[in-house]
Design a protein around this motif. Structure first.
Motif, PDB file in Angstrom:
ATOM      1  N   ARG A 193      11.253  -5.289 -11.791  1.00  0.00           N
ATOM      2  CA  ARG A 193      10.381  -5.566 -10.280  1.00  0.00           C
ATOM      3  C   ARG A 193       9.106  -6.602 -11.091  1.00  0.00           C
ATOM      4  O   ARG A 193       8.502  -7.484 -10.345  1.00  0.00           O
ATOM      5  CB  ARG A 193      10.312  -5.086  -9.490  1.00  0.00           C
ATOM      6  CG  ARG A 193      11.993  -4.160  -8.751  1.00  0.00           C
ATOM      7  CD  ARG A 193      11.444  -2.943  -8.202  1.00  0.00           C
ATOM      8  NE  ARG A 193      12.375  -3.204  -6.748  1.00  0.00           N
ATOM      9  CZ  ARG A 193      12.615  -2.176  -6.184  1.00  0.00           C
ATOM     10  NH1 ARG A 193      11.476  -1.181  -5.553  1.00  0.00           N
ATOM     11  NH2 ARG A 193      13.428  -2.063  -5.450  1.00  0.00           N
ATOM     12  N   HIS A 194       8.932  -5.674 -11.878  1.00  0.00           N
ATOM     13  CA  HIS A 194       7.467  -5.999 -12.664  1.00  0.00           C
ATOM     14  C   HIS A 194       7.401  -6.838 -13.123  1.00  0.00           C
ATOM     15  O   HIS A 194       6.653  -7.832 -13.315  1.00  0.00           O
ATOM     16  CB  HIS A 194       7.398  -4.472 -13.453  1.00  0.00           C
ATOM     17  CG  HIS A 194       6.090  -4.416 -14.507  1.00  0.00           C
ATOM     18  ND1 HIS A 194       4.436  -4.800 -13.672  1.00  0.00           N
ATOM     19  CD2 HIS A 194       5.179  -4.828 -15.804  1.00  0.00           C
ATOM     20  CE1 HIS A 194       3.507  -4.608 -14.372  1.00  0.00           C
ATOM     21  NE2 HIS A 194       3.916  -5.105 -15.926  1.00  0.00           N
TER      22      HIS A 194
ATOM     23  N   TRP B 115      14.895  -8.416  -4.725  1.00  0.00           N
ATOM     24  CA  TRP B 115      14.159  -7.417  -5.064  1.00  0.00           C
ATOM     25  C   TRP B 115      14.911  -5.964  -4.848  1.00  0.00           C
ATOM     26  O   TRP B 115      14.312  -5.200  -5.822  1.00  0.00           O
ATOM     27  CB  TRP B 115      12.623  -6.953  -4.389  1.00  0.00           C
ATOM     28  CG  TRP B 115      12.262  -6.469  -3.920  1.00  0.00           C
ATOM     29  CD1 TRP B 115      11.425  -5.259  -3.741  1.00  0.00           C
ATOM     30  CD2 TRP B 115      10.810  -6.705  -5.486  1.00  0.00           C
ATOM     31  NE1 TRP B 115      11.090  -4.680  -3.526  1.00  0.00           N
ATOM     32  CE2 TRP B 115      10.157  -5.379  -5.109  1.00  0.00           C
ATOM     33  CE3 TRP B 115      10.291  -7.563  -6.466  1.00  0.00           C
ATOM     34  CZ2 TRP B 115       9.533  -5.374  -6.356  1.00  0.00           C
ATOM     35  CZ3 TRP B 115       9.579  -7.882  -6.732  1.00  0.00           C
ATOM     36  CH2 TRP B 115       8.392  -5.868  -7.194  1.00  0.00           C
TER      37      TRP B 115
ATOM     38  N   SER C  27      15.814  -2.932 -11.231  1.00  0.00           N
ATOM     39  CA  SER C  27      15.359  -2.122 -11.319  1.00  0.00           C
ATOM     40  C   SER C  27      13.281  -2.445 -11.306  1.00  0.00           C
ATOM     41  O   SER C  27      13.223  -3.636 -11.266  1.00  0.00           O
ATOM     42  CB  SER C  27      15.362  -1.706 -13.029  1.00  0.00           C
ATOM     43  OG  SER C  27      14.880  -3.086 -13.737  1.00  0.00           O
ATOM     44  N   ALA C  28      12.926  -0.847 -11.821  1.00  0.00           N
ATOM     45  CA  ALA C  28      11.272  -1.030 -12.158  1.00  0.00           C
ATOM     46  C   ALA C  28      10.727  -1.942 -12.730  1.00  0.00           C
ATOM     47  O   ALA C  28       9.953  -2.686 -12.905  1.00  0.00           O
ATOM     48  CB  ALA C  28      10.435   0.339 -12.063  1.00  0.00           C
ATOM     49  N   SER C  29      11.326  -1.652 -13.673  1.00  0.00           N
ATOM     50  CA  SER C  29      11.171  -3.048 -15.129  1.00  0.00           C
ATOM     51  C   SER C  29      11.226  -4.401 -14.467  1.00  0.00           C
ATOM     52  O   SER C  29      10.753  -5.280 -15.196  1.00  0.00           O
ATOM     53  CB  SER C  29      12.418  -2.659 -15.976  1.00  0.00           C
ATOM     54  OG  SER C  29      11.203  -3.414 -17.698  1.00  0.00           O
TER      55      SER C  29
ATOM     56  N   ASP D 121       3.460   2.839 -16.728  1.00  0.00           N
ATOM     57  CA  ASP D 121       2.144   2.676 -15.659  1.00  0.00           C
ATOM     58  C   ASP D 121       3.129   1.403 -14.784  1.00  0.00           C
ATOM     59  O   ASP D 121       2.234   0.347 -15.876  1.00  0.00           O
ATOM     60  CB  ASP D 121       0.843   3.777 -15.866  1.00  0.00           C
ATOM     61  CG  ASP D 121       0.815   2.738 -14.176  1.00  0.00           C
ATOM     62  OD1 ASP D 121       0.816   2.446 -13.426  1.00  0.00           O
ATOM     63  OD2 ASP D 121      -1.160   3.189 -14.073  1.00  0.00           O
ATOM     64  N   LEU D 122       3.089   1.187 -13.797  1.00  0.00           N
ATOM     65  CA  LEU D 122       3.847  -0.522 -13.834  1.00  0.00           C
ATOM     66  C   LEU D 122       3.443  -0.974 -12.445  1.00  0.00           C
ATOM     67  O   LEU D 122       3.671  -1.661 -12.021  1.00  0.00           O
ATOM     68  CB  LEU D 122       5.786  -0.615 -13.619  1.00  0.00           C
ATOM     69  CG  LEU D 122       6.424  -0.361 -15.155  1.00  0.00           C
ATOM     70  CD1 LEU D 122       8.137  -0.201 -14.707  1.00  0.00           C
ATOM     71  CD2 LEU D 122       5.890  -1.251 -16.185  1.00  0.00           C
ATOM     72  N   SER D 123       2.971   0.064 -12.148  1.00  0.00           N
ATOM     73  CA  SER D 123       1.030  -0.319 -11.041  1.00  0.00           C
ATOM     74  C   SER D 123       0.548  -2.074 -11.009  1.00  0.00           C
ATOM     75  O   SER D 123       0.376  -2.487 -10.074  1.00  0.00           O
ATOM     76  CB  SER D 123       0.486   0.491 -10.580  1.00  0.00           C
ATOM     77  OG  SER D 123      -0.395   0.924 -11.185  1.00  0.00           O
TER      78      SER D 123
ATOM     79  N   TRP E  13      10.296   3.637 -19.698  1.00  0.00           N
ATOM     80  CA  TRP E  13      10.739   4.312 -18.960  1.00  0.00           C
ATOM     81  C   TRP E  13       8.866   5.477 -19.322  1.00  0.00           C
ATOM     82  O   TRP E  13       8.414   5.320 -20.137  1.00  0.00           O
ATOM     83  CB  TRP E  13      11.529   5.806 -19.520  1.00  0.00           C
ATOM     84  CG  TRP E  13      11.215   6.703 -19.048  1.00  0.00           C
ATOM     85  CD1 TRP E  13      12.144   7.237 -17.266  1.00  0.00           C
ATOM     86  CD2 TRP E  13      11.041   8.155 -19.160  1.00  0.00           C
ATOM     87  NE1 TRP E  13      11.843   8.464 -17.986  1.00  0.00           N
ATOM     88  CE2 TRP E  13      10.623   9.258 -18.197  1.00  0.00           C
ATOM     89  CE3 TRP E  13       9.732   8.152 -20.464  1.00  0.00           C
ATOM     90  CZ2 TRP E  13      10.294  10.059 -19.004  1.00  0.00           C
ATOM     91  CZ3 TRP E  13       9.211   9.029 -20.842  1.00  0.00           C
ATOM     92  CH2 TRP E  13       9.852  10.240 -19.617  1.00  0.00           C
TER      93      TRP E  13
END
Length: 328
Positions: free
Chosen positions: A62-63, A54, A58-60, A97-99, A94
Motif C-alpha cells: 500500500r505504501h 487495495w 500488505s502495508a508495504s 512508520d509508513l504514514s 517491519w
C-alpha cells in the motif's frame, strides 16, 4: 466495479487520480458513491485506489502505491528515498512508520513535511539514483543504509536480510560503504550492527526478528536453514535455526503455513498433523526443538521467549549431547 477503472489504476502503479476518473466519466458525485459503497479507497487528496487492489495488499504494498502517486505528481525534481524507496524496491518492511511518503529533493532546498510527504534535503550522487518502473528511486544500497540508520536495529535487520536474500545488496559492500561514505550519519552505529546481524538466509520477517531476539537476549548464534538427516542419510527436515553444540533446533511458526499458504486449506488440521510428524522425526534423531510465534517476539514477551529457548538449549545439551547425529 468497472474493469476499465481497475485496468487504468493498475497501469498507473495502483492508483487513480480524480482527473482520470473525471476523464472516464466518473464525476464527483459518482466518486463519492463509489467511496461510500466501498469500491474505491481514498488514500490521498484526489487519489484513489480500487478496493480490489487495495484491500488484499500488505502495508508495504500500500505504501508503494502511495509513493508512486506522490513521485508521479512531484515529477523529476525528487527521488523516492528511505522506507518509501524500500517499498518500491519490494523489500520487507517491519516496524517502520509508513504514514508518510519520503522523498529527497534534487534542487538543494531545505527539507520539510506537508500533506503526508516528508521532503528530505541532501546530496544524491548519480550512483545513488536508479529507476524502478520509470520512477527515480534511491539505489538499494543507499536505501537500506539510510532506512537502517533512521529506524533502529530490529527493523533494519528485517530490511537488510530481505535485500541480501534478493541479491539487491552485498554485505561486504554495505560495510565498506558505511565506513567510506556514511560514517558520520546520525544512527549509523545501529545500521552497522544491523548489517553485521543481517543474513540473506533468513527467509521471512519472522525469522529475521527471531535472530534479532536471540542477539538482544544473549542466545548463542545459531546456524541457519540447516538440513537434518536421519540414520539412513535421508533429509527429513530443514530447520530455521540449529545449535549443533546443543543438539537443538528452533522454528519460527508464522501463521501463514496454517492460513492462506497452507497446501491443505480445506483442512487446516492436516498441516498441523504434518508439522507434528516432522517434529517427531527431528526429535527421533536426538535433538530438542523449540517453537515460537509472532506474539512471542513482541517486545513485551521476547525476554520470556529467550529464557525459554535458553532453558531448552541447556536441556537438550544434557539429554542429547552424547548422541550427536550429523547435520549437513
Amino acid at each position: 466495479m468497472d474493469e476499465t477503472l481497475i485496468a487504468v489504476a493498475a497501469a498507473n502503479g495502483g492508483y487513480l487520480l480524480r482527473s482520470q476518473l473525471l476523464d472516464l466519466a466518473v464525476n464527483d458525485d459518482a466518486i463519492r458513491v463509489l467511496v461510500r459503497a466501498g469500491h474505491l479507497r481514498r488514500i490521498r487528496h484526489g487519489t484513489y485506489v480500487p478496493a480490489v487492489l487495495w484491500d488484499g495488499a500488505s502495508a508495504s504494498e500500500r505504501h508503494a502505491v502511495a509513493a508512486r502517486s506522490v513521485v508521479d505528481k512531484l515529477g523529476p525534481g525528487v527521488v523516492a528515498t528511505h522506507q518509501s524507496a524500500a517499498a518500491l524496491h519490494g523489500l520487507d518492511l517491519w516496524g517502520v512508520d509508513l504514514s508518510a511518503v519520503h522523498v529527497t529533493r534534487l534542487d538543494g532546498r531545505n527539507g520539510r513535511s506537508e500533506a503526508g510527504v516528508v521532503f528530505h534535503s541532501g546530496r544524491l550522487d548519480e550512483a545513488d539514483c536508479v529507476e524502478v518502473d520509470g520512477r527515480l528511486v534511491s539505489s538499494a544500497r543507499r536505501t537500506v543504509l539510510e532506512t537502517s540508520a533512521a529506524e533502529g536495529i530490529e527493523p533494519a535487520v528485517v530490511l537488510l536480510s530481505s535485500a541480501l536474500r534478493r541479491g539487491a545488496v552485498v554485505k561486504d559492500e554495505l560495510e565498506e560503504s558505511i565506513e567510506r561514505d556514511f560514517a558520520r550519519w546520525q544512527g549509523i552505529r545501529s545500521a552497522r550492527v544491523a548489517v553485521r546481524l543481517a543474513d540473506g538466509r533468513l527467509e521471512t520477517v519472522g525469522e529475521a526478528r527471531s535472530l534479532f531476539m536471540m542477539w538482544a537476549h544473549g542466545i548463542p548464534a545459531p546456524e541457519l536453514q540447516v538440513e537434518i538427516v536421519d540414520g539412513d542419510g535421508r533429509v527429513i527436515a530443514r530447520t530455521d535455526f540449529a545449535w549443533s553444540g546443543y543438539q537443538h533446533v528452533g522454528e519460527f511458526d508464522g501463521m501463514l503455513k496454517y492460513g492462506r499458504l497452507n497446501p491443505f486449506s480445506d483442512d487446516p488440521g492436516r498441516q498441523l498433523e504434518r508439522e507434528k510428524v516432522r517434529e517427531d522425526k527431528v526429535r527421533a534423531t536426538g535433538r530438542g526443538m523449540t517453537r515460537w510465534t509472532w506474539h512471542e517476539l513482541d517486545a513485551r514477551r521476547s525476554a520470556d521467549t529467550a529464557r525459554r529457548l535458553h532453558r531448552d538449549l541447556e536441556a537438550s545439551r544434557r539429554l542429547y549431547g552424547r548422541a550427536a547425529t550429523h547435520i549437513v
